[in-house]
Write a protein that holds these residues in place. Sequence first.
Motif, PDB file in Angstrom:
ATOM      1  N   ARG A 128      20.763  56.445 -38.918  1.00 10.29           N
ATOM      2  CA  ARG A 128      21.450  56.538 -37.652  1.00 10.29           C
ATOM      3  C   ARG A 128      21.549  58.002 -37.279  1.00 10.29           C
ATOM      4  O   ARG A 128      21.928  58.834 -38.092  1.00 10.29           O
ATOM      5  N   SER A 129      21.217  58.309 -36.052  1.00 10.08           N
ATOM      6  CA  SER A 129      21.219  59.702 -35.607  1.00 10.08           C
ATOM      7  C   SER A 129      22.571  60.365 -35.853  1.00 10.08           C
ATOM      8  O   SER A 129      23.618  59.760 -35.644  1.00 10.08           O
ATOM      9  N   ILE A 130      22.525  61.594 -36.300  1.00 13.46           N
ATOM     10  CA  ILE A 130      23.761  62.300 -36.640  1.00 13.46           C
ATOM     11  C   ILE A 130      24.657  62.431 -35.417  1.00 13.46           C
ATOM     12  O   ILE A 130      25.877  62.399 -35.515  1.00 13.46           O
ATOM     13  N   SER A 177      30.013  65.783 -40.126  1.00 13.88           N
ATOM     14  CA  SER A 177      29.639  64.572 -40.861  1.00 13.88           C
ATOM     15  C   SER A 177      30.338  64.508 -42.216  1.00 13.88           C
ATOM     16  O   SER A 177      30.513  63.437 -42.784  1.00 13.88           O
ATOM     17  N   SER A 179      21.689  66.864 -43.876  1.00 18.97           N
ATOM     18  CA  SER A 179      22.248  67.513 -45.063  1.00 18.97           C
ATOM     19  C   SER A 179      21.157  67.784 -46.086  1.00 18.97           C
ATOM     20  O   SER A 179      21.174  68.800 -46.773  1.00 18.97           O
ATOM     21  N   LEU A 182      28.152  56.964 -43.784  1.00 17.25           N
ATOM     22  CA  LEU A 182      27.236  57.536 -42.818  1.00 17.25           C
ATOM     23  C   LEU A 182      25.945  56.733 -42.799  1.00 17.25           C
ATOM     24  O   LEU A 182      25.395  56.421 -43.854  1.00 17.25           O
ATOM     25  N   GLY A 183      25.487  56.408 -41.618  1.00 16.30           N
ATOM     26  CA  GLY A 183      24.241  55.648 -41.510  1.00 16.30           C
ATOM     27  C   GLY A 183      23.064  56.459 -41.993  1.00 16.30           C
ATOM     28  O   GLY A 183      22.897  57.601 -41.592  1.00 16.30           O
ATOM     29  N   ARG A 208      25.217  60.292 -33.278  1.00  9.44           N
ATOM     30  CA  ARG A 208      25.963  59.066 -33.043  1.00  9.44           C
ATOM     31  C   ARG A 208      26.904  58.739 -34.192  1.00  9.44           C
ATOM     32  O   ARG A 208      27.666  57.799 -34.112  1.00  9.44           O
ATOM     33  N   SER A 209      26.817  59.484 -35.292  1.00 11.07           N
ATOM     34  CA  SER A 209      27.703  59.111 -36.403  1.00 11.07           C
ATOM     35  C   SER A 209      28.881  60.065 -36.578  1.00 11.07           C
ATOM     36  O   SER A 209      29.718  59.825 -37.418  1.00 11.07           O
ATOM     37  N   ARG A 243      13.906  58.661 -38.459  1.00 11.39           N
ATOM     38  CA  ARG A 243      15.330  58.439 -38.174  1.00 11.39           C
ATOM     39  C   ARG A 243      16.184  59.030 -39.291  1.00 11.39           C
ATOM     40  O   ARG A 243      17.254  59.584 -39.027  1.00 11.39           O
ATOM     41  N   ILE A 292      26.598  68.784 -39.095  1.00 10.96           N
ATOM     42  CA  ILE A 292      26.604  68.493 -40.530  1.00 10.96           C
ATOM     43  C   ILE A 292      28.020  68.647 -41.068  1.00 10.96           C
ATOM     44  O   ILE A 292      28.516  67.811 -41.819  1.00 10.96           O
ATOM     45  N   LEU A 309      31.608  72.152 -47.672  1.00  9.32           N
ATOM     46  CA  LEU A 309      31.976  71.245 -46.588  1.00  9.32           C
ATOM     47  C   LEU A 309      32.510  69.953 -47.185  1.00  9.32           C
ATOM     48  O   LEU A 309      32.957  69.055 -46.486  1.00  9.32           O
ATOM     49  N   ILE A 358      30.481  68.105 -49.106  1.00  5.50           N
ATOM     50  CA  ILE A 358      29.331  67.200 -49.237  1.00  5.50           C
ATOM     51  C   ILE A 358      28.676  67.438 -50.585  1.00  5.50           C
ATOM     52  O   ILE A 358      28.428  68.583 -50.965  1.00  5.50           O
ATOM     53  N   GLU A 417      16.738  62.647 -38.898  1.00  6.49           N
ATOM     54  CA  GLU A 417      17.686  63.010 -37.844  1.00  6.49           C
ATOM     55  C   GLU A 417      19.102  62.510 -38.100  1.00  6.49           C
ATOM     56  O   GLU A 417      19.997  62.746 -37.308  1.00  6.49           O
ATOM     57  N   SER A 418      19.280  61.786 -39.207  1.00 13.53           N
ATOM     58  CA  SER A 418      20.616  61.260 -39.520  1.00 13.53           C
ATOM     59  C   SER A 418      21.445  62.305 -40.253  1.00 13.53           C
ATOM     60  O   SER A 418      20.938  63.355 -40.643  1.00 13.53           O
ATOM     61  N   ALA A 419      22.715  61.987 -40.456  1.00 14.38           N
ATOM     62  CA  ALA A 419      23.583  62.937 -41.157  1.00 14.38           C
ATOM     63  C   ALA A 419      23.092  63.217 -42.583  1.00 14.38           C
ATOM     64  O   ALA A 419      22.961  64.377 -42.976  1.00 14.38           O
ATOM     65  N   PRO A 420      22.779  62.184 -43.389  1.00  9.41           N
ATOM     66  CA  PRO A 420      22.281  62.488 -44.738  1.00  9.41           C
ATOM     67  C   PRO A 420      20.959  63.261 -44.696  1.00  9.41           C
ATOM     68  O   PRO A 420      20.715  64.120 -45.539  1.00  9.41           O
TER      69      PRO A 420
END
Lengths: 301, 310, 247
Positions: free
Chosen positions: C116-118, C106, B181, C112-113, C120-121, B172, C103, B195, B197, B175-178
């Motif tokens: 949590r899937s990007i 984001s 990145s 940011l979670g 969905r965020s 997970r 990205i 960006l 970040i 697949e998340s934003a962090p």
Amino acid sequence: MTTEMFILATLDGLSAAALLFMVALGLTLIFGVMGILNVAHGSLYAIGGYVAATLGLAIDKFGLSPALYLPALFLAAILIGPLLGTLLEVGLLRRILGKEHVLQLLVTFAAFMILEDVQRLVWGTQPYFVSNVMNQFGNTDVLGITYTNYQMIVLPVVAAVAYYGLRYFLTKTWLGREVIAMTFHREVATAMGVNAKLVSLLTFVIGAGLGTLGGALASPSTALLPGVGADMIVQSFAVIAIAGLGQLGGAALAACLIGLSRSFAVYLMPELAVLTPYIIMVLVLLVRPEGLFAATSMRRI
Amino acid sequence: MFIRLVTVALIVLTIIISHSFPWLKTPVIFSLCNGLAVLGVIVLIRAGQVSFGHAMYSCAAGYMVVFLARAYQLDGLLLIGLATSVATVFSALLGLFIVRYRGIFFGMLNLAFSMVLYSIISKFTTITGGTDGLSFTRPPLAGFVLERDAFETALLYVVLACALICGLLAQRYFESAPGQSLAAIKTNETRLEYLGISAKHVFWMGYLFSGFLAGLGGSLFAIAQGLVTPEAGYWVRSGEFVFIAILGGSGHAIGAYLGAFIFEFVRFYAAALLTGAWQITLGTVLIVIIFLAPEGLVGMLTRFRLPARR
Amino acid sequence: MNQTLLKTTGLSLSFGGVTACDGIDFELTEGERLAIVGQNGAGKTTFVNICTGYLTPSAGQVFFDGEDITGLSPRKITRRGVARSFQIPQIFAEHTVRECLLIAASARRDKLGFFRSIDRSVDVASVDETLKLVQLSQRSHLQARLLPEGQRKLLDVAMALVLNPRLLIMDEPTSGVSSEEKHGLMETLMQALSERNVTSIFVEHDFEIVARYATRIAAWIAGKIAADGPPKQVLEDPEVIRNVIGG
């Protein structure tokens, strides 16, 4: 710390620095041209040492002239450096130039693992210590300390010759300039007619030769054990990281820094002696992330 | 979908094997512990970075377990929790410095710190037991005092649960934003900064997570073995983690466990045959993987899946 | 009355003898669409790089929205609302086109979670809208490194656009884009910018595009602004014709 200890530590440190410098010179040269940190460089050092020790023992065994002791060290380096260097370059490094940096690093790491076992299979785990050359050169008194001429004179002289020879080659010869051109921009140099393959191979062989020479020259004054290769790759990496990647002259200073601090640590805080290269590297990088003598590089945007 | 199938198959296989062949319980536990640490290495590989010193976090957690177990009568689960937290904090602190570096500097600085830890542990014999290491008596697990065999079975399920949860969490995270990145650090940090970040911050979080995983693997390993030696933090261990990570592949969290299982079982059965040439084998296999299947086992699995779908 | 958005005073920087930026005093008002023209080496990209924090000037200051941003990092300047695209596209080569934009999107969020899937965020609608705008919807699942050069440039611009900046600086947005597609693309891009109230600066070599879309032109010659004003006036300036257009 007494004056005697101080002198002893200084002499130990400088002779160690001379060896370290030769090995690091090879490592940084290869990095400059190929952009790859050759982890197996430590093994070249170890194998150079083992072969030199074996030759030294053979000279005694067959009753050959002691005049051969010193030439045998160089012979070992000349035999093994180009041989293993060519094998590594043609067999591995040349094939990974376009790959990701992680994978490049891992391929040389794999070569290192293989060569570590090869050493153990060929030379076993018993320490090798062949000091006949060192005894041949005799000792000198320095301010009341008796010290071997081999470590005090021969090693620094060879290191200096290696450094100035390499510098002469790089700046004054045609081939050397092609090597320099490659360090700046591989594609451009190739487009301008530099034979990239040949120059890479040549550089790698010279670099490997410096590694094996360091090992061969170290064999009379230090015991060879499994693990010396690992120790050497870390130390020589520390040297080139402190100096800044590709900085030949800076490497000499960095080698002295590490050699001396380690030898002083042996007398002052023996538990920490092994750690000095790491500690110095971390401290230097904390202040100057690119090393002491390197300019910061920027991405073209 | 295919990977989910493989995951379920792996879990079922793990349970069946360890029940029908009890002597395989220990290697299975060890593989899963290694898998956790390898997952930590994989997190970093996704950022294009390789650490040659990650065993230090496993080792630190392992010693934490031993110290605590010898000093206080604590429950096994509590030991794991505490030791993992210590390793995580350790990686968070060291990370503040290390995440400023990339490439060989990153790899070698991790190695440098791990060697410092290794030397300290080996030298301070009075506290750490030196190279012989320290052992401790089997702690109770979730309040139950268990016999050896029952303890191993219970531990197996604890480890399996940890591995599963961490695998899911890691996936997970990827697949998340962090996590996305983090993977962008590999290709273009300049753009990341443009960006708005902070690449450093993103990488630090990844480093912390990888330290947590290595620490968890290390503390579980220590509990399973009832003994910790400095070898747990030696560069050879770190090298093995990297090896397994490449073997398994960094495309999916499952790669860590697949790689770890194969590694452990090859060692279990072939170590006797390969005495003295173990590193030659590892090195050769590593080179072969990099040249022929640079994405590891996971890469093979996903490639296998594609034709079936279209 | 629109206010000054970007301002530089006495901005200077030289690289080993070459003065790329020679005491530039410059002001940009909100709502403007400025084209920077000039020959290669005139210092256009250097100016952009200083304003966005990639280079630090040896003298002079940069103000954005009245605040001094001289020497701030690209990240801090971006967070204040200045986004940019690049002469050499800066994209995430191993991510898909859509992931690159996700990205970027984001970056607008502070929390940011971690697990949590990007998808969905972030604001997925703005991502898809931007993809459509630069005509990359069809390619959204392709790895960015596989795009042809022109589309890489578009992706690069799109990543800056998703940030919803107050000022967008584009370094040669249409170089590498085929000449048939150039105009259509600029048309949609400029329309989107005016819809979103984005002030923009673009470095451009194509004078047809410049004449058509810029509200103001600044011509760079040897690290200095040689002419600055309405398009018609600058394009007819004899010095500009001699040194920029003619050459």
